[in-house]
Write an enzyme that holds these catalytic residues in place. Sequence first.
Site, PDB file in Angstrom:
ATOM      1  N   TRP A 217     -11.541 -34.719  17.787  1.00 30.28           N
ATOM      2  CA  TRP A 217     -11.117 -34.746  16.387  1.00 30.28           C
ATOM      3  C   TRP A 217     -11.895 -35.780  15.567  1.00 30.28           C
ATOM      4  O   TRP A 217     -11.467 -36.169  14.505  1.00 30.28           O
ATOM      5  CB  TRP A 217      -9.616 -35.053  16.293  1.00 30.28           C
ATOM      6  CG  TRP A 217      -8.748 -33.888  16.638  1.00 30.28           C
ATOM      7  CD1 TRP A 217      -8.215 -32.973  15.780  1.00 30.28           C
ATOM      8  CD2 TRP A 217      -8.301 -33.489  17.937  1.00 30.28           C
ATOM      9  NE1 TRP A 217      -7.475 -32.043  16.461  1.00 30.28           N
ATOM     10  CE2 TRP A 217      -7.509 -32.328  17.796  1.00 30.28           C
ATOM     11  CE3 TRP A 217      -8.493 -34.000  19.226  1.00 30.28           C
ATOM     12  CZ2 TRP A 217      -6.908 -31.676  18.867  1.00 30.28           C
ATOM     13  CZ3 TRP A 217      -7.906 -33.351  20.291  1.00 30.28           C
ATOM     14  CH2 TRP A 217      -7.127 -32.204  20.107  1.00 30.28           C
ATOM     15  N   CYS A 252      -6.765 -27.646  17.493  1.00 28.33           N
ATOM     16  CA  CYS A 252      -5.511 -26.944  17.782  1.00 28.33           C
ATOM     17  C   CYS A 252      -5.628 -25.426  17.752  1.00 28.33           C
ATOM     18  O   CYS A 252      -5.074 -24.745  18.606  1.00 28.33           O
ATOM     19  CB  CYS A 252      -4.388 -27.432  16.860  1.00 28.33           C
ATOM     20  SG  CYS A 252      -4.516 -26.886  15.145  1.00 28.33           S
ATOM     21  N   HIS A 311      -0.664 -27.243  11.951  1.00 27.83           N
ATOM     22  CA  HIS A 311      -0.844 -27.325  13.398  1.00 27.83           C
ATOM     23  C   HIS A 311      -0.523 -25.957  13.984  1.00 27.83           C
ATOM     24  O   HIS A 311       0.465 -25.322  13.606  1.00 27.83           O
ATOM     25  CB  HIS A 311       0.057 -28.391  14.007  1.00 27.83           C
ATOM     26  CG  HIS A 311      -0.061 -28.478  15.502  1.00 27.83           C
ATOM     27  ND1 HIS A 311      -1.274 -28.517  16.152  1.00 27.83           N
ATOM     28  CD2 HIS A 311       0.878 -28.507  16.487  1.00 27.83           C
ATOM     29  CE1 HIS A 311      -1.083 -28.569  17.454  1.00 27.83           C
ATOM     30  NE2 HIS A 311       0.215 -28.561  17.682  1.00 27.83           N
ATOM     31  N   ASP A 334       2.650 -25.168  23.649  1.00 22.70           N
ATOM     32  CA  ASP A 334       1.556 -25.803  22.910  1.00 22.70           C
ATOM     33  C   ASP A 334       0.588 -26.431  23.899  1.00 22.70           C
ATOM     34  O   ASP A 334       0.985 -27.253  24.725  1.00 22.70           O
ATOM     35  CB  ASP A 334       2.134 -26.872  21.973  1.00 22.70           C
ATOM     36  CG  ASP A 334       1.122 -27.390  20.967  1.00 22.70           C
ATOM     37  OD1 ASP A 334      -0.087 -27.098  21.131  1.00 22.70           O
ATOM     38  OD2 ASP A 334       1.521 -28.085  20.022  1.00 22.70           O
ATOM     39  N   TYR A 498      -7.937 -32.725   9.434  1.00 23.86           N
ATOM     40  CA  TYR A 498      -6.770 -31.872   9.176  1.00 23.86           C
ATOM     41  C   TYR A 498      -5.524 -32.422   9.846  1.00 23.86           C
ATOM     42  O   TYR A 498      -4.405 -32.009   9.540  1.00 23.86           O
ATOM     43  CB  TYR A 498      -7.042 -30.426   9.608  1.00 23.86           C
ATOM     44  CG  TYR A 498      -6.863 -30.147  11.081  1.00 23.86           C
ATOM     45  CD1 TYR A 498      -5.669 -29.610  11.570  1.00 23.86           C
ATOM     46  CD2 TYR A 498      -7.882 -30.407  12.000  1.00 23.86           C
ATOM     47  CE1 TYR A 498      -5.504 -29.347  12.921  1.00 23.86           C
ATOM     48  CE2 TYR A 498      -7.724 -30.150  13.351  1.00 23.86           C
ATOM     49  CZ  TYR A 498      -6.539 -29.622  13.803  1.00 23.86           C
ATOM     50  OH  TYR A 498      -6.368 -29.363  15.139  1.00 23.86           O
TER      51      TYR A 498
END
Length: 669
Positions: A217, A252, A311, A334, A498
Amino acid sequence: MSETSRIAFGGRRAVPPNNSNAAEDDLPTLELQGVVPRGVNLQGRYPQENKGTYIPVPIVSELQSGKWGAKIVMREDRSVRLSVQSSPECIVGKFRMYVAVWTPYGIIRTSRNPETDTYILFNPWCEDDAVYLDNEKEREEYVLNDIGVIFYGEVNDIKTRSWSYGQFEDGILDTCLYVMDRAQMDLSGRGNPIKVSRVGSAMVNAKDDEGVLVGSWDNIYAYGVPPSAWTGSVDILLEYQSSENPVRYGQCWVFAGVFNTFLRCLGIPARIVTNYFSAHDNDANLQMDIFLEEDGNVNSKLTKDSVWNYHCWNEAWMTRPDLPVGFGGWQAVDSTPQENSDGMYRCGPASVQAIKHGHVCFQFDAPFVFAEVNSDLIYITAKKDGTHVVENVDATHIGKLIVTKQIGGDGMMDITDTYKFQEGQEEERLALETALMYGAKKPLNTEGVMKSRSKVDMDFEVENAVLGKDLKLTITFRNNSHNHYTITAYLSANITFYTGVSKAEFKKETFDVTLEPLSFKKEAVLIQAGEYMGQLLEQASLHFFVTARINETSDVLAKQKSTVLTIPKLIIKVRGAQVVGSDMIVTVEFTNPLKETLRNVWIHLDGPGITRPMRKMFREIRPNSTVQWEEVCRPWVSGPRKLIASMSSDSLRHVYGELDVQIQRRPSM
């Protein structure tokens, strides 16, 4: 010989563990009964009937529901044709099939023949299966559809991109079984979708188990592919199996895309869900604590929680016999590595129904998912004397909108009400109290904080903006009282990931506002392209934070919003016959709208049933110049199909294009 097969097993474990679908030994063609002659050694990694890895299939006159059996449906000379029925509790994986004959001296069976290897999957068409789904349209969407739509962007400017799941492409099923082997998942647990989805959520990320994808990220993607460049799951999964190393890089929606392929490929109905303004609540206390300095600026050292613009996670459909009745159905799972769960980075399956009603005591990881959609945004002033004062509570910001792809189309389906009751309803308050009763922490008393903040309202709007162009931000102050007020306001404009983490502040401005009784005033701020372009991240996300202090009352008003700049698109064109087995020419085209040269440009092209994923590099694209890439494709699947393209470069990413095509069947001769 593999590393595990060289290990000596002694003591309580007399045989190697059954945790690899690929490493089972072939059964002998002759299995003698009684005394075994010297030299015959049946030790090894053999299937076992009590583990469900060795299944004798009896020949029966009539097949019985829920049981293994084979029925003769045709006899011809010396051959018979059998109809074989499997048990709905059968483990999922690749089985070796043998024909065995029982004799007085033992069992004689055929030699191993890879041509007769049989894959057994979960079956959502079978009423006795744990993943049974009773709606045919939903089965077509959540199991058979190999192309999906992922929603991203920002709640007021929702963007979409297609994703190729490719669950039917060559090698993908074997790779999904390999993923479970790499997790050393016991074969006997592979008939349980709860266990399979939990293992999958851990293995799709590489955080602690050498799983499929490395997350990144930080906008630095050396020695890998930027997350925005992927067009689907096929390349990622096949590279993982061939290299036996985690693939770089994912975020994600990439984790969710690959996980969706894994679930659908094994027969578990699955879909990708996007939660806008998703709380990453580090201590699951249902509060996103944003600390302010006394002048209204954000204190980044104290502010640990983050609010993601969006997300993506997955939902998998299954029964939950481990929970009370009523908590089966969609389960949140997830694979993005966020928090540790039972020693590994994974999340779920958590019953969506349990989350809605606040029953966060039920496994797995329900408190974390509940916090993602239900947390309050708390603005706290950190005083110089060390005390903390709650200034403002926003109970509606988090979990603003939860969506998935609609059934049978590319549109958006709002599923917010499956996760939470409407704000202000009695049921919503009851669900929160239930969650608190079951241990979700909420340390600060914020009740009544909002009631004393109604004299002056503040809001602001950010106009939709195009990458490389100026944009305007308008702040509105409204005085609802008969008093005269002066306000000192502070604007902070940031380039953000984000995930809500700020990379750099590119503009800050302080201004004073005078408000007459029962009046409103607008303040406009111009954001010039030159202020943000130099530091822009790949998702072109700008975050604005406005705080204002009413000088007469010392009340603090706070509001934050994000905007995602509109990015140019790739154009895909097709010419030639769109027929199975016939050549057609696909052209991908891009024009650089920026005032700078794009360097190290990669364009990716994908289309399940039309072409394998491919990519091409262009060293540079000058301002206002156009590049074209042509490929000859030969479709092998008929019906509605989709071509998907992405572009990434050193300074511009998240550029997409897609084209719907209708592939005709090959005419019969």
